[in-house]
Enzyme design. Sequence first.
Site, mmCIF file in Angstrom:
data_model
loop_
_atom_site.group_PDB
_atom_site.id
_atom_site.type_symbol
_atom_site.label_atom_id
_atom_site.label_comp_id
_atom_site.label_asym_id
_atom_site.label_seq_id
_atom_site.Cartn_x
_atom_site.Cartn_y
_atom_site.Cartn_z
ATOM 1 N N GLY A 196 0.817 -1.218 0.000
ATOM 2 C CA GLY A 196 0.000 0.000 0.000
ATOM 3 C C GLY A 196 0.848 1.263 0.000
ATOM 4 N N CYS A 213 -8.991 3.940 5.524
ATOM 5 C CA CYS A 213 -8.121 4.911 6.178
ATOM 6 C C CYS A 213 -8.962 6.021 6.801
ATOM 7 C CB CYS A 213 -7.182 5.553 5.168
ATOM 8 S SG CYS A 213 -6.679 4.456 3.854
ATOM 9 N N GLY A 271 -9.296 -13.342 1.938
ATOM 10 C CA GLY A 271 -9.539 -13.527 3.366
ATOM 11 C C GLY A 271 -9.254 -14.961 3.757
ATOM 12 N N GLY A 272 -8.017 -15.240 4.144
ATOM 13 C CA GLY A 272 -7.712 -16.550 4.706
ATOM 14 C C GLY A 272 -7.544 -17.674 3.720
#
Lengths: 303, 303, 254, 254
Positions: free
Chosen positions: B46, B129, B242-243
């Site tokens: 990022g 954010c 996710g996982g």
Amino acid sequence: MINTKINFCGIEFKNPIVTASGTFGFGEEYGEYVDLSEYGGFGAKGLTRYPREGNKAPRIAETPSGILNSVGLQNPGVEYFAAHTMPSLKNCGAHVIANMSGNTVEEYCEMAEILSDTDAAIIEMNISCPNVKHGGLAFGTDAKTVNELTAAVKKHCKKPLVVKLSPNVTSITDIAKAAEDGGADGLSLINTLLGMKIDIHSRRPILANNMGGLSGPAVKPVAVRMVYQVHQVVKIPIIGMGGVMSGDDVIEFMLAGASLVALGTGLFVKPDLILDVKRDIAAYMERHGIEDINDIIGAVRLN
Amino acid sequence: MINTKINFCGIEFKNPIVTASGTFGFGEEYGEYVDLSEYGGFGAKGLTRYPREGNKAPRIAETPSGILNSVGLQNPGVEYFAAHTMPSLKNCGAHVIANMSGNTVEEYCEMAEILSDTDAAIIEMNISCPNVKHGGLAFGTDAKTVNELTAAVKKHCKKPLVVKLSPNVTSITDIAKAAEDGGADGLSLINTLLGMKIDIHSRRPILANNMGGLSGPAVKPVAVRMVYQVHQVVKIPIIGMGGVMSGDDVIEFMLAGASLVALGTGLFVKPDLILDVKRDIAAYMERHGIEDINDIIGAVRLN
Amino acid sequence: MKQTKLCKLISKSEPIPGIFDFTVESPEIAAEARCGQFLHIACGGGTFLRRPISICDARDNCVRFIFEVKGEGTKALAERNIGDFIDVMGPLGHGFEVKPEHKNAVIIGGGIGVFPLFLLAKQVKSDVFLGFRGKDRVVMEDEFASVAKSVTVGTDDGSYGYKGYIASAMDEYLDKNPCDVIFACGPKPMLKAVKAIAERRGIECQLSLEQRMGCGIGACLVCTCESTKDGMDKQLRVCKNGPVFDSREVTLND
Amino acid sequence: MKQTKLCKLISKSEPIPGIFDFTVESPEIAAEARCGQFLHIACGGGTFLRRPISICDARDNCVRFIFEVKGEGTKALAERNIGDFIDVMGPLGHGFEVKPEHKNAVIIGGGIGVFPLFLLAKQVKSDVFLGFRGKDRVVMEDEFASVAKSVTVGTDDGSYGYKGYIASAMDEYLDKNPCDVIFACGPKPMLKAVKAIAERRGIECQLSLEQRMGCGIGACLVCTCESTKDGMDKQLRVCKNGPVFDSREVTLND
């Protein structure tokens, strides 16, 4: 001599360990493994105004360090509980936390009245249910709705009213404050996170209900965070829960701000978990010279 | 011959496997374990408008089937990336998904312009954010803010714009639709769930930043649910994550509605996870006689 | 008070690929175990929930159970070594009910559903029907033969014994022989066929059911099956009211 | 391409309670390993992340590492048996740098920090200082003695050898002896003391640091330590830039 007694909403719990509604039935089955008097209290199966059959099976799916469930509130109804179940639990040696779920504000109020006339110590209100009169959105996801529901139910409730919060919200603190402002005597959190698991071979969700609630150690970091955040903004006491598997986990929830801590999914793995937990808590208190367990509630210090 | 090519926002990915921003650096380190050309694409670390040092350590805590992290966006800044990093990745053999985080709408727009002039294939916008000009509330938790931010950035963006959704919201579908209405070309989800872990002996959170983002298999049921829900309400394609720990997990996300699937925390355990994943996907397609992987996107059928 | 027990694994074999035959030491479980009951086992391997596994046999202070490796939990269990201790809850559930009037009993099992029937077969001299997918999946034939009146083995593919579904073999047998109870365990299609045959013939029938389980003791209400009754009795708990039910009690609907 | 490796455990002992001494077979790792590097090990036991464990020795196609049981992961690792295969990434990280000008080297380790120093001690004939909490925690003294110029052991409680912090013993030694490099590994307070002593005396000093790690290869940026520089060089990666740093590069701030 260490003290593990907790005064929660004016009721003395001999220790901070309770159980999460829905994982413990009405105490009968787990009572064969550990005398119910070992617990400070226990959360009874969620009740509705009228009996419910619940969802079709499968109602459970295993996930990494957790489970999804979708029982669908199978229960004999609040009147049956008041007439038959609660009287049989009167001398079980632990406080009973009755748990209720409603389709409408009116149903919640009626249940609160019925439960107020029983020997249940506390009434826990599950607000993760769809509000039937308002498009089925869950009561618990909107602060104004939570505030109004709590205020309405509180008028009909002669027992301490604990509102059980859903974690599936943007701001848990807004919901918590709304419940407190509405007159809640305590809060319990977290309920389950909404999840889904798909059988890749049949291309169908494993749960007959397609989606279900995630619980177990997987959710503990989210639960601890929410208990901490809520404890910072409310004055009413908290029942913390989410993936407790040990006495250390209980301590973690208490440091975050919980006054009572519920065992839940962990019981499926260790039916006598309470015994380990109590032993571990005593060892922790001794190691750190803590005489009164109340001293650790909310005692986490940020970095 | 099976087809694993996916057209995502008009760009052809040779397979649906990408990586989650923040777990893969800029490809250099994991490129020593598996040639980057094995991936359909990868999500770069990022970026922010200006370089950032990030948070103090510890920045990671292990949790049941997952981790909490709070790196705090340590990165060399978008200009450095455009001038130095992206040019070195030009011939790496996989699409680069640049990822950007802003403090203000203006910063996001400036970064979109800078990144539009690079060889990045896609610009992923992290909206988890804090919005500095509006009390620090996260951009991604309010649908109207998401809509306006997306619309503003889209005007400055010459690449496909993918909005990365935070799961810490009451209604993921409201946020997803707001991004789509704002002009997003695609969505990626889920970002991490906010969590906390306390060291019971020091009484302090393990993370120096106190709270952090939960990722790993623990969150997969929540991620799959959200991908499914979002796929039902938007027309733009989804990067699911996710996982993911296996090819079966990739298939599960694709059945739920993802067109691309990102590996993330799982890489920490298996740096060559992509190889297992590709082998498992091929085996699954063969077993079920699937010739084109596009056929399974969103193909879950409810019970 | 009931307790979970750490039981020592004292024998282990793999009679056919992927099927593991374990015997653990536990005088308490061995003394209590009734045919058709199950154990709830913490398998390890990073899995969270226990796995319900039926009791196959119980004697000499030991309990035997046989299971198929289906996922991570059973895989981890299969990797345990002799001498290891296994965390077991049980015996749990309501098993088969053997009554004095059961003079002519039929036992029918399909696939891994044959294992929970062995202790029963030792207890009630029966005509036993065992169905498997093919010859290479046939298991426990000799053991059943050593305790039963008769054993008929069938395979779906006809590679061994009776060709076709074992319920059909039983149905043909019932045309010519008296029977006052059928005990069955196996895949759902087989149970549905057995239930239909029993009800058509008016024979008492006890079915051992499977469902994804949570607590294993009846508290969590996840492993339900649909009963033929309505209201609060609509959903029965497989772990507590079952796993064995009278066929007229349950619908076998999905 | 680099790979994770399944390495066979060929020897295992517990020299003092809770400390396990493992040797695994891996010609590749043994050939590559440099002193001060680490392995990133999948410990099992339901833990998710790998655990970084320093290399203690490498020879004869084998790698040796010694670790303390601190939590679930190391507990599960300690339960592995000889013959088991352990999933290892490595060797990883930037180890100690031995230079031609290091004529008079001092090695100082505290507690479990002594293990990563052994391969180094074999390579550079040094004066070695080893500190422990008490006599019952002293470990590897003889092995270091067999390769070092001298070994001074100290205990915090004075139950064995030099009484007090081992950094003080080293400081006293440096009053009277030449030294052009100090290599250190141990708890943070010890490292802070060593760093201060080295800087006061103007001696080059290399410190091996610890931090909670993620990927172990420098991609995830979680295992940072604070450098003495500013800006983008403010946060160094312990797994990649380290674990060994020049003492003047790092602040050792929390």
